[in-house]
Design a protein around this motif. Structure first.
Motif, PDB file in Angstrom:
ATOM      1  N   ALA A   9      23.552  16.087 -13.970  1.00 50.08           N
ATOM      2  CA  ALA A   9      22.236  15.699 -14.481  1.00 50.08           C
ATOM      3  C   ALA A   9      22.162  14.193 -14.668  1.00 50.08           C
ATOM      4  N   ALA A  10      23.249  13.615 -15.200  1.00 47.00           N
ATOM      5  CA  ALA A  10      23.278  12.167 -15.390  1.00 47.00           C
ATOM      6  C   ALA A  10      23.215  11.442 -14.055  1.00 47.00           C
ATOM      7  N   LEU A  11      23.961  11.964 -13.066  1.00 48.18           N
ATOM      8  CA  LEU A  11      23.921  11.342 -11.744  1.00 48.18           C
ATOM      9  C   LEU A  11      22.545  11.479 -11.127  1.00 48.18           C
ATOM     10  N   ALA A  12      21.897  12.625 -11.317  1.00 42.43           N
ATOM     11  CA  ALA A  12      20.554  12.827 -10.777  1.00 42.43           C
ATOM     12  C   ALA A  12      19.583  11.814 -11.359  1.00 42.43           C
ATOM     13  N   GLN A  13      19.715  11.530 -12.673  1.00 44.37           N
ATOM     14  CA  GLN A  13      18.853  10.539 -13.298  1.00 44.37           C
ATOM     15  C   GLN A  13      19.115   9.161 -12.703  1.00 44.37           C
ATOM     16  N   ALA A  14      20.397   8.839 -12.504  1.00 48.25           N
ATOM     17  CA  ALA A  14      20.744   7.542 -11.929  1.00 48.25           C
ATOM     18  C   ALA A  14      20.214   7.418 -10.513  1.00 48.25           C
ATOM     19  N   CYS A  15      20.336   8.493  -9.738  1.00 50.56           N
ATOM     20  CA  CYS A  15      19.844   8.485  -8.363  1.00 50.56           C
ATOM     21  C   CYS A  15      18.323   8.360  -8.324  1.00 50.56           C
ATOM     22  N   ALA A  16      17.655   9.065  -9.258  1.00 49.37           N
ATOM     23  CA  ALA A  16      16.197   8.994  -9.319  1.00 49.37           C
ATOM     24  C   ALA A  16      15.751   7.576  -9.642  1.00 49.37           C
ATOM     25  N   PHE A  17      16.473   6.930 -10.575  1.00 49.25           N
ATOM     26  CA  PHE A  17      16.129   5.549 -10.925  1.00 49.25           C
ATOM     27  C   PHE A  17      16.350   4.634  -9.727  1.00 49.25           C
ATOM     28  N   ALA A  18      17.496   4.820  -9.030  1.00 49.57           N
ATOM     29  CA  ALA A  18      17.790   3.986  -7.872  1.00 49.57           C
ATOM     30  C   ALA A  18      16.752   4.165  -6.783  1.00 49.57           C
ATOM     31  N   ALA A  19      16.342   5.428  -6.586  1.00 52.82           N
ATOM     32  CA  ALA A  19      15.344   5.707  -5.556  1.00 52.82           C
ATOM     33  C   ALA A  19      13.996   5.092  -5.913  1.00 52.82           C
ATOM     34  N   GLU A  20      13.653   5.145  -7.208  1.00 55.58           N
ATOM     35  CA  GLU A  20      12.361   4.620  -7.644  1.00 55.58           C
ATOM     36  C   GLU A  20      12.344   3.093  -7.618  1.00 55.58           C
ATOM     37  N   SER A  21      13.419   2.488  -8.121  1.00 51.25           N
ATOM     38  CA  SER A  21      13.456   1.028  -8.197  1.00 51.25           C
ATOM     39  C   SER A  21      13.868   0.388  -6.882  1.00 51.25           C
ATOM     40  N   GLY A  22      14.628   1.138  -6.069  1.00 50.52           N
ATOM     41  CA  GLY A  22      15.107   0.583  -4.808  1.00 50.52           C
ATOM     42  C   GLY A  22      16.232  -0.411  -4.981  1.00 50.52           C
ATOM     43  N   GLU A  23      16.755  -0.527  -6.194  1.00 49.41           N
ATOM     44  CA  GLU A  23      17.818  -1.494  -6.464  1.00 49.41           C
ATOM     45  C   GLU A  23      18.922  -0.868  -7.300  1.00 49.41           C
ATOM     46  N   PHE A  24      20.157  -1.110  -6.919  1.00 49.73           N
ATOM     47  CA  PHE A  24      21.315  -0.737  -7.722  1.00 49.73           C
ATOM     48  C   PHE A  24      22.526  -1.502  -7.196  1.00 49.73           C
ATOM     49  N   SER A  25      23.620  -1.454  -7.935  1.00 51.08           N
ATOM     50  CA  SER A  25      24.832  -2.167  -7.551  1.00 51.08           C
ATOM     51  C   SER A  25      26.039  -1.247  -7.591  1.00 51.08           C
ATOM     52  N   PHE A  26      27.053  -1.598  -6.839  1.00 44.65           N
ATOM     53  CA  PHE A  26      28.331  -0.894  -6.872  1.00 44.65           C
ATOM     54  C   PHE A  26      29.438  -1.920  -6.664  1.00 44.65           C
ATOM     55  N   ARG A 144      40.115  21.356   6.669  1.00 50.08           N
ATOM     56  CA  ARG A 144      40.439  21.563   5.256  1.00 50.08           C
ATOM     57  C   ARG A 144      41.601  20.679   4.785  1.00 50.08           C
ATOM     58  N   ASN A 145      42.353  20.088   5.716  1.00 48.53           N
ATOM     59  CA  ASN A 145      43.479  19.231   5.344  1.00 48.53           C
ATOM     60  C   ASN A 145      43.097  17.760   5.204  1.00 48.53           C
ATOM     61  N   PHE A 146      41.784  17.449   5.185  1.00 48.49           N
ATOM     62  CA  PHE A 146      41.345  16.050   5.129  1.00 48.49           C
ATOM     63  C   PHE A 146      40.388  15.811   3.960  1.00 48.49           C
ATOM     64  N   PRO A 147      40.831  16.094   2.732  1.00 44.09           N
ATOM     65  CA  PRO A 147      39.941  15.932   1.576  1.00 44.09           C
ATOM     66  C   PRO A 147      39.688  14.480   1.205  1.00 44.09           C
ATOM     67  N   GLU A 148      40.506  13.557   1.745  1.00 44.68           N
ATOM     68  CA  GLU A 148      40.321  12.141   1.385  1.00 44.68           C
ATOM     69  C   GLU A 148      39.032  11.561   1.955  1.00 44.68           C
ATOM     70  N   ASN A 149      38.505  12.161   3.010  1.00 43.78           N
ATOM     71  CA  ASN A 149      37.221  11.728   3.559  1.00 43.78           C
ATOM     72  C   ASN A 149      36.104  12.365   2.739  1.00 43.78           C
ATOM     73  N   ALA A 150      35.330  11.535   2.059  1.00 42.73           N
ATOM     74  CA  ALA A 150      34.283  12.030   1.161  1.00 42.73           C
ATOM     75  C   ALA A 150      32.986  11.270   1.404  1.00 42.73           C
ATOM     76  N   ARG A 151      31.871  11.910   1.057  1.00 42.59           N
ATOM     77  CA  ARG A 151      30.570  11.219   1.163  1.00 42.59           C
ATOM     78  C   ARG A 151      29.701  11.575  -0.033  1.00 42.59           C
ATOM     79  N   TRP A 152      28.798  10.656  -0.360  1.00 46.07           N
ATOM     80  CA  TRP A 152      27.843  10.861  -1.446  1.00 46.07           C
ATOM     81  C   TRP A 152      26.623   9.997  -1.149  1.00 46.07           C
ATOM     82  N   GLU A 153      25.513  10.338  -1.764  1.00 53.45           N
ATOM     83  CA  GLU A 153      24.242   9.676  -1.440  1.00 53.45           C
ATOM     84  C   GLU A 153      23.566   9.203  -2.723  1.00 53.45           C
ATOM     85  N   ILE A 154      23.169   7.945  -2.739  1.00 59.81           N
ATOM     86  CA  ILE A 154      22.451   7.369  -3.880  1.00 59.81           C
ATOM     87  C   ILE A 154      21.353   6.444  -3.361  1.00 59.81           C
TER      88      ILE A 154
END
Length: 305
Positions: A9-26, A144-154
């Protein structure tokens, strides 16, 4: 269960803010370059990124080349990384596994890679205080032997890790010793295809790939018989040409010990060497360049010299 729901839920809020503002940092933390008894380099980078307002942090490698490849060291690094206040995703470097040798000087890379997979990638979340859900390649039965490859969307950007060690992608020049390289090559090619497919389907504005070696760098005249990054370079260039958005590769390899920390663009395909310490990047949907390196933090400058 409740904790996972709250995290999502917290990540969803952060993603929603990023999507709305169009700006974030990492931020991206480079692997330690010098061993130390108190892990000062890595500890300082974590503390510095904790003080920033970040969507997430990527640790581009966890240990120095000269540190032993033991469960004790791996455990210490994991315990330290888990103290991060931000969600932290680990992207493996050659120093973590591909350059590991036993007391006789023989490679133990394959065994160490499997050990790291068990230790760091056993569930579908990042580590750190904010546990970010990620999709691992291991959810596909064939890989299944390659868990180190990961993806996420923000915020309209696809982020993904890719296991490409800087030591020529761990291509071994001894005949008949490249089963690991060949299996990982098949997995990485499939992973890249899926990353770009999902990004195009969802009409995302950009893709960021985190890896150790720079797959875009063409090898110099060194007498090397085999370029371990050749297939990756061709595939990334081809997929980026078809993708409508920008593609940024953030890697730990550098031709010089002190990279400029500037994104080098060739059309809509860019690459950035992290150097030492850590670096902060910003995403701005209203900026034509989309990605930018923030003013170099003091800690990064200190480690830089």
């Amino acid at each position: 269960m409740l904790q996972s729901v709250l995290v999502c839920a917290a990540l969803a809020q952060a993603c929603a803010f990023a999507a709305e503002s169009g700006e974030f940092s990492f931020a991206v933390i480079s692997h330690p370059h010098k061993p130390s008894s108190d892990d000062a380099e890595l500890r300082n980078a974590i503390e510095s990124t904790d003080a920033e307002n970040l969507a997430f942090v990527v640790a581009n490698g966890i240990k120095a080349v000269d540190e032993p490849c033991t469960d004790t060291v791996y455990g210490q690094k994991k315990s330290l990384l888990q103290t991060a206040k931000n969600g932290l995703i680990v992207s493996l470097a050659a120093s973590d596994w591909a350059e590991c040798k036993n007391e006789n000087g023989r490679s133990v890379a394959n065994g160490k890679l499997n050990r790291l997979r068990d230790l760091f990638f056993s569930d579908e979340f990042s580590i750190g205080e904010s546990r970010i859900p990620v999709i691992r390649q291991s959810t596909t039965a064939k890989f299944r032997n390659f868990p180190e490859n990961a993806r996420w969307e923000i915020g309209g950007i696809m982020f993904a890790t890719l296991n490409l060690p800087a030591n020529n992608n761990h291509y071994v020049f001894d005949a008949g010793r490249n089963g690991e390289f060949e299996d990982r090559l098949v997995a990485n090619r499939d992973w890249l295809q899926r990353i770009f497919m999902h990004a195009a389907r969802d009409e995302l504005n950009g893709i960021v790939l985190f890896c150790d070696g720079n797959p875009l760098a063409k090898p110099g005249v060194s007498g090397r018989k085999r370029d371990g990054f050749a297939e990756m370079r061709r595939q990334i260039s081809s997929l980026a040409a078809q993708f409508t958005g920008k593609v940024l590769i953030i890697h730990g390899a550098a031709a010089a010990p002190s990279p400029s920390r500037r994104i080098n663009w060739q059309g809509k395909l860019g690459e950035l060497a992290t150097g030492q310490g850590w670096v902060k990047l910003s995403v701005n949907q209203s900026d034509p360049s989309l990605f930018s390196v923030a003013v170099e933090p003091a800690q990064a400058r200190n480690n830089h010299h």
